[in-house]
Scaffold this active site. Structure first.
Site, mmCIF file in Angstrom:
data_model
loop_
_atom_site.group_PDB
_atom_site.id
_atom_site.type_symbol
_atom_site.label_atom_id
_atom_site.label_comp_id
_atom_site.label_asym_id
_atom_site.label_seq_id
_atom_site.Cartn_x
_atom_site.Cartn_y
_atom_site.Cartn_z
ATOM 1 N N SER A 173 5.911 4.789 -39.734
ATOM 2 C CA SER A 173 5.605 5.103 -40.983
ATOM 3 C C SER A 173 5.880 4.011 -41.803
ATOM 4 C CB SER A 173 6.438 6.174 -41.522
ATOM 5 O OG SER A 173 6.160 6.518 -42.556
ATOM 6 N N TYR A 230 14.197 10.582 -42.574
ATOM 7 C CA TYR A 230 12.904 10.281 -42.005
ATOM 8 C C TYR A 230 12.753 8.815 -41.984
ATOM 9 C CZ TYR A 230 7.939 9.894 -41.542
ATOM 10 O OH TYR A 230 6.575 10.053 -40.954
ATOM 11 N N LYS A 279 12.521 6.204 -38.961
ATOM 12 C CA LYS A 279 11.424 5.316 -38.715
ATOM 13 C C LYS A 279 11.622 3.987 -38.671
ATOM 14 C CE LYS A 279 8.290 8.592 -37.872
ATOM 15 N NZ LYS A 279 7.519 8.591 -36.721
HETATM 16 N N1 LIG Z 1 0.961 12.497 -41.844
HETATM 17 C C1 LIG Z 1 1.244 11.506 -42.411
HETATM 18 O O1 LIG Z 1 0.901 11.200 -43.569
HETATM 19 C C2 LIG Z 1 1.892 10.577 -41.784
HETATM 20 C C3 LIG Z 1 2.639 9.310 -42.518
HETATM 21 C C4 LIG Z 1 3.093 8.372 -41.623
HETATM 22 C C5 LIG Z 1 3.679 8.394 -40.445
HETATM 23 N N2 LIG Z 1 3.327 9.756 -39.581
HETATM 24 C C6 LIG Z 1 3.866 9.824 -38.507
HETATM 25 O O2 LIG Z 1 2.668 10.397 -37.505
HETATM 26 C C7 LIG Z 1 3.342 11.008 -36.176
HETATM 27 C C8 LIG Z 1 2.658 12.395 -36.407
HETATM 28 O O3 LIG Z 1 2.816 13.122 -37.397
HETATM 29 P P1 LIG Z 1 1.736 13.874 -38.071
HETATM 30 O O4 LIG Z 1 1.728 13.941 -39.462
HETATM 31 O O5 LIG Z 1 0.688 14.185 -37.254
HETATM 32 O O6 LIG Z 1 2.553 15.442 -37.939
HETATM 33 P P2 LIG Z 1 2.410 17.016 -37.181
HETATM 34 O O7 LIG Z 1 3.381 17.686 -37.800
HETATM 35 O O8 LIG Z 1 0.825 17.445 -37.651
HETATM 36 O O9 LIG Z 1 2.408 16.495 -35.791
HETATM 37 C C9 LIG Z 1 3.664 16.348 -35.155
HETATM 38 C C10 LIG Z 1 3.663 17.019 -33.923
HETATM 39 O O10 LIG Z 1 4.955 16.610 -33.192
HETATM 40 C C11 LIG Z 1 5.404 17.739 -32.283
HETATM 41 N N3 LIG Z 1 6.911 17.743 -32.386
HETATM 42 C C12 LIG Z 1 7.783 17.842 -33.459
HETATM 43 N N4 LIG Z 1 9.015 17.644 -32.841
HETATM 44 C C13 LIG Z 1 8.972 17.775 -31.667
HETATM 45 C C14 LIG Z 1 9.873 17.619 -30.653
HETATM 46 N N5 LIG Z 1 11.145 17.613 -30.793
HETATM 47 N N6 LIG Z 1 9.265 17.512 -29.090
HETATM 48 C C15 LIG Z 1 7.898 17.505 -28.924
HETATM 49 N N7 LIG Z 1 7.147 17.652 -29.873
HETATM 50 C C16 LIG Z 1 7.559 17.715 -31.158
HETATM 51 C C17 LIG Z 1 4.884 19.067 -33.075
HETATM 52 O O11 LIG Z 1 4.862 20.196 -32.774
HETATM 53 C C18 LIG Z 1 3.450 18.664 -33.734
HETATM 54 O O12 LIG Z 1 2.443 18.968 -32.855
HETATM 55 C C19 LIG Z 1 4.635 10.997 -36.614
HETATM 56 O O13 LIG Z 1 5.585 10.165 -36.055
HETATM 57 C C20 LIG Z 1 4.942 11.027 -38.400
HETATM 58 O O14 LIG Z 1 6.289 10.355 -38.526
HETATM 59 C C21 LIG Z 1 2.426 10.763 -40.616
#
Ligand SMILES: NC(=O)c1ccc[n+]([C@@H]2O[C@H](COP(=O)([O-])OP(=O)(O)OC[C@H]3O[C@@H](n4cnc5c(N)ncnc54)[C@H](O)[C@@H]3O)[C@@H](O)[C@H]2O)c1
Length: 270
Positions: A147, A160, A164
């Site tokens: 992130s 968080y 990261k």
């Molecule tokens: N959405 C954003 O703006 C954003 C920004 C920067 C980074 N990210 C990163 O992108 C990645 C995906 O996030 P997202 O936004 O799609 O979130 P999301 O919540 O939509 O998806 C995350 C998924 O991970 C699963 N998960 C959570 N904890 C778990 C565990 N202990 N074991 C197995 N599965 C688990 C959840 O069930 C979910 O399906 C993450 O690494 C997040 O840090 C997202």
């Protein structure tokens, strides 16, 4: 660009929702067989949908990446499956603390435990379980989803952001250790993508505001995006998936230990 991803299979964690799901769909669109991991029970239906839509073989495993024994068992199932060997691992599963951490003294030390277990130890478990497999088969690609929050000391959710940042550092250690085995290790860092995780940040912010400051999710995000992101718009999960597939492919065969920020220009290194 033909990425030629049909030789092996891809393992995607956090594949039931959001960015992980978009990554899984993009691999499937390119004809790549898939192993989907998530702790959500919906991962089974997601696997069926992807298999039906794209006519590729897909397995689904419910696994909590913060539990080492579950990750090791899930890897055993992957190895025992009929799918081609795993060449690509994309680790997207992660959580926020669920609290608005600005200033950090709003948090209790116990608020750090879950992000540390899921985001940091989850990566460690996946790395330890998969690296020997890649070494024994003479190559492979890891892409970790980081992130921008891990690069700028983001105050929104310090546990968080800090996990990261730790993911980023460990990604580089892994890249150096595994390069001689033809294993590449990279990271893609999204900026603002409309997902449950992103919306949860707004919800925890909202809980701390008085009525006068309250804003809808869209208003809150628009203010943030216009203030911080030069390209001035949301990133989509597909934008992130495009970078992940490129890094996974042999088109990126000389790229390891790197970060691609898919963030509309929010973070610029020089
Ligand atoms: N959405 C954003 O703006 C954003 C920004 C920067 C980074 N990210 C990163 O992108 C990645 C995906 O996030 P997202 O936004 O799609 O979130 P999301 O919540 O939509 O998806 C995350 C998924 O991970 C699963 N998960 C959570 N904890 C778990 C565990 N202990 N074991 C197995 N599965 C688990 C959840 O069930 C979910 O399906 C993450 O690494 C997040 O840090 C997202």
């Amino acid at each position: 660009m033909d990425l030629d991803l049909t030789q092996g299979s891809a393992l995607v964690t956090g594949a039931a929702n959001g960015i992980g799901l978009a990554i899984a769909e993009q691999f499937a669109r390119d004809g790549c067989a898939l192993h989907l991991w998530d702790h959500s029970p919906t991962v089974t239906q997601v696997a069926r949908n992807i298999s039906d839509q794209f006519s590729v073989a897909v397995t689904a495993t419910r696994v909590d990446v913060s539990v080492e024994t579950e990750v090791n068992e899930a890897v055993r199932q992957v190895v025992d499956s009929d799918l081609p060997s795993v060449n690509y691992v994309v680790h997207a599963a992660a959580v926020g603390s669920g609290r608005f951490g600005f200033p950090f003294t709003n948090l209790k030390p116990t608020d750090w435990v879950k992000p540390l277990q899921v985001n940091m130890m989850g990566m460690v478990h996946v790395a330890h379980a998969i690296a020997p497999l890649f070494v024994s088969q003479g190559g492979g690609s890891f892409v970790f989803i980081g992130s921008v929050a891990g690069q700028v000391g983001s105050q929104t959710d310090p546990p968080y952001s800090a996990t990261k940042a730790a993911n980023l550092n460990f990604m580089q250690c892994m890249a150096k250790d595994l390069a001689k085995h033809r294993v590449r290790v990279n990271m893609v860092c999204p900026g603002m993508v409309k997902t449950e995780l992103n919306q949860a940040v707004w919800q925890s912010w909202l809980r701390q505001q008085g009525d006068a400051q309250a804003m809808s999710y869209e208003e809150w995000a628009e203010e943030k995006i216009l203030a911080l992101i030069p390209l001035g718009r949301w990133q989509t999960a597909e934008d992130v998936a495009n970078a992940v597939l490129f890094l996974s492919s042999e088109r990126a065969g000389q790229i390891t230990g790197q970060i691609i920020n898919v963030d509309g220009g929010y973070v610029m290194h020089w």
